[in-house]
Structure formats: structure tokens, C-alpha cells
Write a protein that holds these residues in place. Structure first.
Motif, short mmCIF file in Angstrom:
data_model
loop_
_atom_site.label_atom_id
_atom_site.label_comp_id
_atom_site.label_asym_id
_atom_site.label_seq_id
_atom_site.Cartn_x
_atom_site.Cartn_y
_atom_site.Cartn_z
N GLU A 181 0.72 -1.01 -0.01
CA GLU A 181 0.29 -0.02 -0.02
C GLU A 181 0.85 1.21 0.05
OE1 GLU A 181 -4.31 0.94 2.24
OE2 GLU A 181 -2.71 0.69 3.42
N ARG A 182 0.80 2.07 -1.21
CA ARG A 182 1.58 3.45 -1.32
C ARG A 182 0.88 4.13 -1.57
NH1 ARG A 182 6.90 1.35 -2.27
NH2 ARG A 182 7.57 -0.03 -0.41
N ILE A 183 1.38 5.53 -1.89
CA ILE A 183 0.68 6.53 -2.60
C ILE A 183 1.00 6.43 -4.06
CG2 ILE A 183 0.86 9.25 -3.06
CD1 ILE A 183 -0.67 8.72 -0.76
N ILE A 184 -0.08 6.98 -4.96
CA ILE A 184 0.10 6.61 -6.42
C ILE A 184 -0.70 7.78 -6.99
CG2 ILE A 184 0.82 4.09 -6.61
CD1 ILE A 184 -2.97 5.23 -6.89
N ASN A 185 -0.31 8.06 -8.23
CA ASN A 185 -1.21 9.03 -9.06
C ASN A 185 -2.32 8.32 -9.55
OD1 ASN A 185 1.05 10.95 -9.12
ND2 ASN A 185 1.89 9.67 -11.10
N TRP A 186 -3.56 9.17 -9.10
CA TRP A 186 -4.83 8.14 -9.31
C TRP A 186 -5.68 9.22 -10.09
CZ3 TRP A 186 -6.66 3.57 -8.48
CH2 TRP A 186 -8.28 3.27 -8.62
N CYS A 187 -6.46 8.63 -11.11
CA CYS A 187 -7.23 9.28 -11.87
C CYS A 187 -8.81 9.07 -11.37
CB CYS A 187 -7.13 8.96 -13.49
SG CYS A 187 -8.29 9.81 -14.35
N GLY A 227 -1.20 18.55 -11.41
CA GLY A 227 -1.26 17.36 -12.18
C GLY A 227 -2.52 17.05 -12.81
N HIS A 228 -2.81 16.60 -14.19
CA HIS A 228 -3.93 16.36 -14.59
C HIS A 228 -3.77 15.01 -15.60
CE1 HIS A 228 -6.26 20.02 -14.14
NE2 HIS A 228 -4.99 20.66 -14.25
N CYS A 229 -4.76 14.19 -15.45
CA CYS A 229 -4.52 12.99 -16.28
C CYS A 229 -4.41 13.21 -18.05
CB CYS A 229 -5.71 12.18 -16.12
SG CYS A 229 -6.01 10.63 -17.18
N ARG A 267 -4.94 11.74 -20.48
CA ARG A 267 -6.19 11.12 -21.24
C ARG A 267 -7.24 11.75 -21.17
NH1 ARG A 267 -2.55 8.85 -24.29
NH2 ARG A 267 -1.08 7.06 -23.20
N CYS A 268 -7.87 12.19 -19.95
CA CYS A 268 -9.16 12.67 -19.92
C CYS A 268 -9.00 14.18 -19.14
CB CYS A 268 -10.12 11.86 -19.00
SG CYS A 268 -9.46 11.67 -17.19
N LYS A 269 -7.94 14.71 -18.85
CA LYS A 269 -7.64 15.94 -18.41
C LYS A 269 -8.09 16.21 -16.91
CE LYS A 269 -6.01 16.42 -22.26
NZ LYS A 269 -4.67 16.14 -22.36
N THR A 270 -8.84 15.15 -16.32
CA THR A 270 -9.36 15.05 -14.55
C THR A 270 -8.04 15.44 -13.91
OG1 THR A 270 -11.01 13.87 -15.40
CG2 THR A 270 -10.41 13.73 -13.18
N THR A 271 -8.27 16.42 -12.95
CA THR A 271 -7.13 16.65 -11.90
C THR A 271 -6.63 15.29 -11.45
OG1 THR A 271 -7.82 18.88 -11.81
CG2 THR A 271 -6.59 17.91 -9.84
N VAL A 272 -5.49 14.93 -11.44
CA VAL A 272 -5.20 13.84 -10.67
C VAL A 272 -5.01 13.77 -8.94
CG1 VAL A 272 -2.90 12.17 -10.27
CG2 VAL A 272 -3.73 13.07 -12.52
N GLU A 273 -5.44 12.81 -8.48
CA GLU A 273 -5.42 12.78 -6.82
C GLU A 273 -4.28 11.87 -6.36
OE1 GLU A 273 -6.66 14.31 -3.48
OE2 GLU A 273 -7.84 14.83 -5.23
N PRO A 274 -3.35 12.18 -5.60
CA PRO A 274 -2.70 11.31 -4.82
C PRO A 274 -3.43 10.50 -4.10
CG PRO A 274 -1.90 13.52 -4.88
CD PRO A 274 -2.89 13.85 -5.21
N ARG A 275 -3.25 9.36 -3.93
CA ARG A 275 -3.99 8.45 -3.13
C ARG A 275 -3.31 7.07 -2.66
NH1 ARG A 275 -8.50 4.32 -4.62
NH2 ARG A 275 -10.12 4.46 -3.11
#
Length: 877
Positions: free
Chosen positions: A188-194, A357-359, A361-369
Motif C-alpha cells: 500500500e503506497r501513494i500513487i497517481n490516481w485518476c 497534475g492532470h490525467c 487522457r481525460c484531463k481530470t485533476t489527478v489525486e494522490p491516493r
């Protein structure tokens, strides 16, 4: 290319220029030529050949992709390398293929389903994957046809796809080996999440841009035990588990170790000391949210802090009643409002520009998760990748970019390889009913029985593309292709993916192939930009479809423009005017070759003996050999711009504008001297077309086969420098060119039209240029000095004297009046510029670029005054 050099074997010359249309029409030539190359198998490599191998694997474009200028740029350079090596006698393999592009492709099909009012969940995993394969067969791979249009000389018989059976087997094999070696693990770690694509995404799939957000400063705690933190993401405070300060920050020494009240909650959190905190930034105190920020996660690990996730995979708040169920951005506003009501907002700054940061592919704001994912332990793999460059097994070109490579591999973090998608290589791990975890290799059966399930995730696209240099050659089987063509020779790719693709291929290649590097050289290019140096983007009006330019100007023109801008590692500006200029160059080659054929240029028989060669012939053959040597050095150094510029100026300036023009009088006179020059011109064109072929394959092929009767440039022999040089001839022709150039400049200054003939005497005594008199007269449009000749201008140039009678060509009074007026304007300009540059007050206030412009104006005015004064002095009367 010496006087005894034999031309390449031919099948007999064509009937010459009558076979060439009067104008070059790329659209009529390129398509049929390419199909002929493919049908004849010229690009197919033979693993059984005894020729030395030369291998490039294409950076696999996305199956969803179309040819953009970046592709056209890199493909042109790779094609140039392999075409040249094939001509040099190598068994050249340029291997094509495509990447399955997990997120991009899944998004395409999900959009298609959405138009039908469905989602992938309506279909289920198996049916959805079948739908993606169907989409791929119907719509994917358009770029492959576009590569043919560009002229890519790839071996289509070896085309690969990262999801095909062989490459999928390679993926499962290396996953199993890494897993068994303890280099793949789950944590379990922090990742870039769309929150839109509902998956982890890699760093390269995150686009950062300046967003106008808000920075709020919030007071935590009460009285003397309060502390102010600033944040752009107020919604994450619900998951704070500490406040961190620097251990040496005296302002907060009394708070370290204490617990303070977290606003809007019933929790208290500790104040911890951590050297990561910058005491000079903001208040010197930071909120710590381990589940929603990578730096905070690291602080949490160091201080054994709990990690509290406060939003779900769609970015919806999941805790604390008043805000539960709100979207993260709605919650941000609501939380700030609640804090403001409690008097805890100390300061607010909006708009506050910061990088977000934005995805991609879809330009959504990325969420560290914080998320449970699969990881590759990169430390030993990255060390091996760094060592391979340090010890010289792999060279990075240009060398100055090696630092970027080392900055990455020496500081690489473990790599998150799992993606929450359905399209891709599914992770080959099964979970048992009693907590068992089993990794299954390609030749193993998964565990059977009730309660066993396979991991739902698929692998990051970069995992399979990281195997590309060896999986495409048949690994894990020990194939003939692998034995012949691995390691590959060159990886040519943009410096922007050195971290994401290059390093991964190095790690996997060295690991899977027992320490054998995946390529000997990493040749890094820059990015294509518009003519103003701005980044090209589909969302900007400066975006260009290279197919449009190819339709308008031909593939060769696009290729040559890109190659001529390709300095190692540097960005490449390109504009339509430059492509038009390259089209003009292709036309110039066509017209000059057609003229040469009309005038009997030939490649038949050996070159004449030196005794029969004129100084002009010896000069061009000497220059030809020098250009062969310099072009070879430039190609070997990946200096495509240097090679292209060299060949442009040699072909246009020296061959077409000088040798051909100087030879016209010889051709007109006929006899043996004409036969000698016809053979020399044929040799020069033969070699020049070969040198240009790697970058301009179509026009050179059409012209060379007509000139020589040979089968194809693709399979002919690359020219070699014979060592022939004639410094005396080069010096003699330099004098001729100087003489003609100076007199032409004088004629232009006097307002004469280029074709206007003028009576003149030409005194070449003592210059050694007597043999060139007729050619010089033709080039300068000088007629004999007849009766009544009276020189009105006498020009001493390069030891010669040219006396011209301009009385019938120029109105001297009008010309003197015009020049005098221009001289007055130039003197006025010089006076104004000098005055400004002498004004200390102006110089102190004016921007540097303004001062430089005035200096340039002053220099131009001085040059104009010198020129006009000389012209006035040369006017008679």
C-alpha cells in the motif's frame, strides 16, 4: 571517385531524360515506389545472413495513435540510419509494431459504449475485452498506413503488438522471474490516481499545468498551542494525522511532541519534527496527510503516523458527516467556509497559480491516493542500468544528456506496475481462500478449486513496452532473430521519455538477457516545435498534421525539413515555409538531373584519366570525395542536421549552380571534353543521389534508376571516399567563383537585370584562368567588345580585370540621383543611431534588446554607406 573509379554495376542505362516528366509530382511517384520496395522484400532482414547485423526497434506508437510531427521526425531519422546501413552492407532490421496503450484504448471503447448508453460493467470483463480487440481490428493501427506514406523502410513481416501471443508470453515470463526473485511485491503506497479513469497512472501520464486555485492559511489548535499551516487542498485536512515543523525551528520548539486540536473534527494530532520541512517556506509548518500526499506519506512512515483516506476512488468525501458525499472540489469550498465561520482562516490568496497534475487522457485533476498496488523493486535493476552506461557498454548521445539519465536511474523509486483496467496484460497472481498468493508462469496451470481468484488488475503499459528490444525478437525462446539481432544497435527516441521508457528497457534488458544491454547507443532527440519555438499541441492553433504537408509538398520535403533541423538532443523548430523550401530543393534536384540527362550525363564506363579532366572536373570530384567523408562523419555522429545541410549546399550551390553552369559551354562545344564532363557529371549525380537517399528516398530513387538503370538505391552500395583530392583545382575554381560572384554583385548594384548582356573585355592574363574565359563570359552575360566600345567601369577582381561598357544599359544621371538619395538616407540613419547610442540616459533606461536593435541599425547604415559610396565612385562622369 578517383579518375579510375568504376561505377556500380547496372542493368543498362535508361533512355534518359525523356522518361522523366518536366515537373516532379510526388503524389504520382511515392505510393507506387513504396509498394514496389515492399513487394520486392527490400526491407526484410534475414537472420541467416552472414552480413553484420544492424538493428533498430521502433518506439511502438499507441494503437490509438495517428502520425504526428514528432513521429515523422523520429521515423525519418531511424529510416535514414537503417537505409544507409543497408547500403553499407549490413543486414539491417528496422522492426515495427504497436503498443496496446491500456488507458487510451480502453477510453476509446468506453466512449463508444457510452454513445450506446452502456458502460463496460454492462458487458462484463470478458465481453468488454473482446470488444476492445474488435475495435483494434477495425480502427486501430491507422498510424501503420501513415508510416508507409512517410516512407518507413520497416520489416513488415516482423510487425509486433504488445498484446500478441508471443509478447504476452514474454510479459508473463518476466513477471514470474521477477516475482520469484523478490523484485515484484504488493504494498500500500501513494500513487497517481485518476478519479475519471479509476486507475493508477504513471508519471508520464500526468500533465502538469498552472491552475488558478486558492491558498488558505488555517490555524490549528488554541492559544499558545496553536499553529498556522497553508494549503491549496483544504479538503484533505480531514485526513491530517500530524503537523510537521523543522527540528531546529525555534518558533515551534515548545510544540514538538504536543497534540493539538484538528479543526472541524473531534481528533487531536501531534506536532512532529521532520527535516523535510523548509522553515523558510510559508509559516514553516505543514499539515501531514499521509493518505493523500507522497511527501506526507514519507513523513508518516518516518514517524509511524496513521494514514486516513478521506475520499473514495471517484474523489468523493467519505468521512465527517457535514462533508460526506461531497465531491472533492465541492468539499474544498464547504470546508473553507466552515473554517472561516469558526475564525480559523488566517489568510486567503486567490487566484493562486500553482502546478497541478492532470490525467493526460481525460484531463481530470489527478489525486494522490493511498492504494494497494503491485510494485517493482528497482534498486538492483536501476544500478545495473546505470553501470552499463558508466562502464561504456551503452553510449548516450549527445553525451551531455547522460546526466539526466543518471539523475533518474540513481534516484529511482520503486515502480507501480498495476493498473485498475480491463484492457492489458492481467497480473498472473491468484489468491486462495486461506490467504494464499500464487504467481503463475506461462507454462503453469493456475491453482484450481473453490475460492481461488485471479488479481483483477492489469500491468502498466510501460511494463510490456520495456521488454520491446528482446520480446519482439522472440524472447523468452532462443530464436535465430534474437541470436542475430540482439543487442540492438541504436535506440533513437525523445529525451522526454528517457525516464519512463529508456530506463525501463535498460533494466529489463540487462535482467532478462544475462547482462546484455538492449542497445549499444541511446540517441536522444529533442521535440518538434513550431517556427517560433513554441510547443506544438492538438489544443493549440500551431498543431500541424504532417499528412497535410506531405499531400501539399511530398514526403521527401517533410523528411528533409525535419532532418535538417535535427541537431543532437536539441528541439526542432519547423514551419511550412521551410517545408516549401525543401520541396523547392527536391524540384531543383529533379530539374538538374533532367538537364544532365538531356546533355548526356552517364555512369557507363570508368572515369576518364586525370590527364583528360579539366580543372572544373577535377574540382567537383575533389569536392565530391570531401563531401562523402564529411557526410559519413555526420551520419555516424547522429548529426542529421549537419549531414543534410552539407548535402543541400553541395548539391544546390556547387553541383547545380556552378558545375552544371560551368559545363554548359563544354557540352555545347561537343567532342571529347564534352564526353569527359558527361561522365563526371554522371558520377557526381550518382554519388549525390546516394548520399541524399536516406533522408529523401523517393525523388532520389526515381532519378537514380533513370540515370543509372540500376534496380534500386535501397539495395545499392553506399559511396566511399576514395581519398582523391585536388587542392590546386579547388583553389582555381574558388578564384573563378569569386570573379563571377563579384562581377554579378556589381551588375546587380548597377541595376542590371540578371540576363541583360553587356559588352566587356576580360583580361585573365597572369591568373591561370584562361581556360575558363568562355564559361565566365556566359555566366556574366558579357558580349565581345566591338567597334565603338568604351569602358565605363573597370573592375579588378582576383587578379583579373573586367571592363564593361554600361552606356547603353544605364541612365547614369538617373542612377547617380538615385544612389545619392539612398546615401543621404543612410547617413541620416547613421546619425540618429549614433546619437542614441551616445546618450547615456537612454542606454541606462532602454531594454537590452532595444539597444541591440539600434546597434544593428547603425552597422547596417555603415555598410550601406560604404556600398553606395563605392557605387557612386564607379559611375562614369
Amino acid at each position: 571517385m578517383t579518375e579510375n573509379t568504376q561505377p556500380p554495376a547496372t542493368t543498362g542505362p535508361h533512355s534518359a531524360a525523356t522518361e522523366l516528366p518536366t515537373q516532379y509530382a510526388p503524389a504520382e511517384v511515392e505510393g507506387p515506389l513504396y509498394e514496389r520496395w515492399v513487394e520486392r522484400g527490400y526491407f526484410e532482414a534475414d537472420a541467416a545472413s552472414d552480413k553484420p547485423p544492424y538493428t533498430i526497434v521502433i518506439p511502438p506508437p499507441n494503437v490509438t495513435g495517428t502520425l504526428h510531427l514528432g513521429h515523422a521526425f523520429q521515423h525519418t531519422l531511424m529510416d535514414a540510419l537503417t537505409r544507409r546501413k543497408r547500403m553499407q552492407g549490413y543486414e539491417a532490421l528496422w522492426l515495427p509494431g504497436m503498443d496496446h496503450a491500456g488507458i487510451a484504448t480502453q477510453n476509446k471503447v468506453e466512449q463508444q459504449l457510452a454513445d450506446e448508453g452502456k458502460s463496460r460493467h454492462d458487458l462484463g470483463r470478458e465481453e468488454f475485452v473482446e470488444r476492445v480487440w474488435k475495435w483494434k481490428q477495425e480502427y486501430g493501427g491507422r498510424i501503420l498506413g501513415q508510416m508507409r506514406r512517410l516512407g518507413d523502410g520497416v520489416d513488415w513481416s516482423r510487425e509486433r503488438f504488445t498484446m500478441d501471443e508471443g509478447l504476452s508470453r514474454a510479459v508473463l515470463t518476466i513477471f514470474k522471474r521477477l516475482f520469484d526473485d523478490g523484485l515484484i511485491y504488493r504494498a500500500e503506497r501513494i500513487i497517481n490516481w485518476c478519479p475519471r479513469c479509476l486507475t493508477a497512472i504513471s508519471d508520464i501520464e500526468v500533465d502538469y499545468q498552472e491552475d488558478a486555485g486558492e491558498l488558505v492559511s488555517i490555524r490549528y489548535g488554541e492559544g499558545d498551542d496553536s499553529i498556522v499551516v497553508a494549503t491549496t487542498r483544504a479538503e484533505t485536512m480531514l485526513g491530517d494525522t500530524a503537523v510537521a515543523v523543522h527540528p531546529e525551528d525555534e518558533r515551534y520548539a515548545h510544540l514538538i511532541g504536543k497534540r493539538i486540536k484538528l479543526p472541524l473534527t473531534d481528533r487531536t494530532i501531534p506536532v512532529v519534527a521532520d527535516s523535510h520541512v523548509d522553515p523558510e517556506f510559508g509559516t514553516g509548518a505543514v499539515k501531514v496527510t499521509p493518505a493523500h500526499d507522497p511527501n506526507d506519506f514519507a513523513i508518516g512512515q518516518r514517524h509511524d503516523l496513521p494514514s486516513l483516506s478521506v475520499m473514495d476512488e471517484r474523489g468523493v468525501i467519505t468521512v465527517h458527516g457535514p462533508f460526506e458525499g461531497l465531491d472533492r472540489f465541492e468539499a474544498r469550498s464547504a470546508i473553507v467556509a466552515a473554517l472561516r465561520e469558526q475564525g480559523r482562516i488566517v489568510a486567503e490568496k486567490r487566484p493562486y497559480l500553482h502546478s497541478v497534475g492532470h490525467c493526460s487522457r481525460c484531463k481530470t485533476t489527478v489525486e494522490p491516493r493511498l492504494s494497494m498496488q503491485w510494485w517493482v523493486k528497482v534498486e538492483p535493476l536501476a544500478k545495473a542500468a546505470g553501470d552499463a552506461v558508466r562502464d561504456g557498454r551503452v553510449a548516450i548521445h549527445p553525451p551531455e544528456l547522460a546526466k539526466r539519465y543518471f539523475d533518474w536511474v540513481d534516484n529511482m523509486h520503486d515502480w507501480c506496475i498495476s493498473r485498475q483496467l480491463w484492457w492489458g496484460h492481467r497480473i498472473p497472481v491468484w489468491y486462495g481462500p486461506d490467504g494464499e498468493t500464487v504467481c503463475v508462469g506461462p507454462d503453469e496451470q493456475p491453482p484450481a478449486g473453490e475460492g481461488w481468484t485471479q488479481d483483477q488488475d492489469v500491468l502498466d503499459t510501460w511494463f510490456s513496452s520495456g521488454l520491446w528490444p528482446f520480446s519482439t525478437l522472440g524472447w523468452p525462446e532462443n530464436t535465430k532473430d534474437l541470436e542475430k539481432f540482439y543487442p540492438t544497435d541504436v535506440l533513437l527516441t525523445g529525451h522526454d521519455i528517457i525516464f519512463f521508457w529508456v530506463a525501463r528497457m535498460m533494466m529489463f534488458g540487462l535482467y532478462a538477457m544475462d547482462g546484455k544491454e538492449p542497445f549499444h547507443t541511446i540517441a536522444l532527440t529533442g521535440l518538434v516545435r513550431d517556427e517560433h519555438g513554441k510547443k506544438m499541441s492538438k489544443s493549440n492553433p500551431n498543431s500541424v498534421d504532417p499528412l497535410d504537408w506531405m499531400d501539399a509538398y511530398g514526403a521527401d520535403a517533410v523528411r528533409f525539413t525535419l532532418a535538417r533541423g535535427a541537431n543532437p538532443g536539441a528541439d526542432v523548430p519547423i514551419g511550412e515555409d521551410w517545408v516549401q523550401a525543401s520541396r523547392n530543393f527536391a524540384n531543383k534536384i529533379w530539374n538538374a538531373t533532367r538537364f544532365a540527362l538531356i546533355n548526356g550525363a552517364t555512369v557507363e564506363g570508368p572515369l576518364p584519366d586525370a590527364a583528360e579532366l579539366s580543372a572544373t572536373d577535377r574540382w567537383i570530384l575533389s569536392r565530391l570525395n570531401t563531401v562523402v567523408a564529411e557526410a559519413d562523419a555526420a551520419y555516424d555522429g547522429y548529426e542529421f542536421a549537419k549531414a543534410s545541410d552539407l548535402l543541400f549546399h553541395f548539391a544546390w550551390d556547387e553541383v547545380f549552380d556552378w558545375y552544371v553552369e560551368l559545363s554548359k559551354t563544354v557540352f555545347a562545344a561537343g567532342g571529347r571534353p564534352a564526353e569527359v564532363s558527361q561522365r563526371v557529371l554522371g558520377e557526381v549525380l550518382d554519388v549525390t543521389l546516394k548520399l541524399l537517399h536516406p533522408v529523401m528516398p523517393f525523388v532520389t530513387e526515381e532519378l537514380w534508376t533513370t540515370l543509372t538503370g540500376g534496380e534500386s538505391l535501397v539495395i545499392t552500395t553506399w559511396p566511399q571516399d576514395s581519398g582523391y583530392r585536388d587542392e590546386a583545382a579547388e583553389a582555381e575554381l574558388a578564384t573563378v567563383r569569386k570573379l563571377v560572384t563579384e562581377v554579378r554583385r556589381f551588375r546587380a548594384d548597377q541595376g542590371l537585370q540578371p540576363g541583360q548582356r553587356v559588352p566587356a573585355t576580360l583580361d585573365l592574363s597572369g591568373t591561370g584562368l584562361a581556360a575558363h574565359e568562355e564559361a565566365v563570359r556566359q555566366l556574366l552575360r558579357l558580349t565581345p567588345a566591338g567597334d565603338g566600345f568604351a569602358a565605363t567601369a573597370s573592375l579588378p577582381v582576383a587578379g583579373a580585370v573586367v571592363a564593361l561598357d554600361l552606356s547603353g544599359a544605364i541612365d547614369f544621371a538617373a542612377e547617380r540621383k538615385r544612389l545619392t538619395k539612398d546615401l543621404g538616407l543612410a547617413e541620416k540613419e547613421l546619425k540618429q543611431a549614433t546619437a542614441k547610442l551616445g546618450n547615456e540616459g537612454f542606454l541606462a533606461k532602454a531594454p537590452a534588446e532595444v539597444v541591440e536593435k539600434i546597434k544593428a541599425r547603425k552597422a547596417t547604415a555603415e555598410a550601406d554607406i560604404d556600398r553606395l559610396t563605392t557605387q557612386l565612385a564607379n559611375l562614369p562622369g
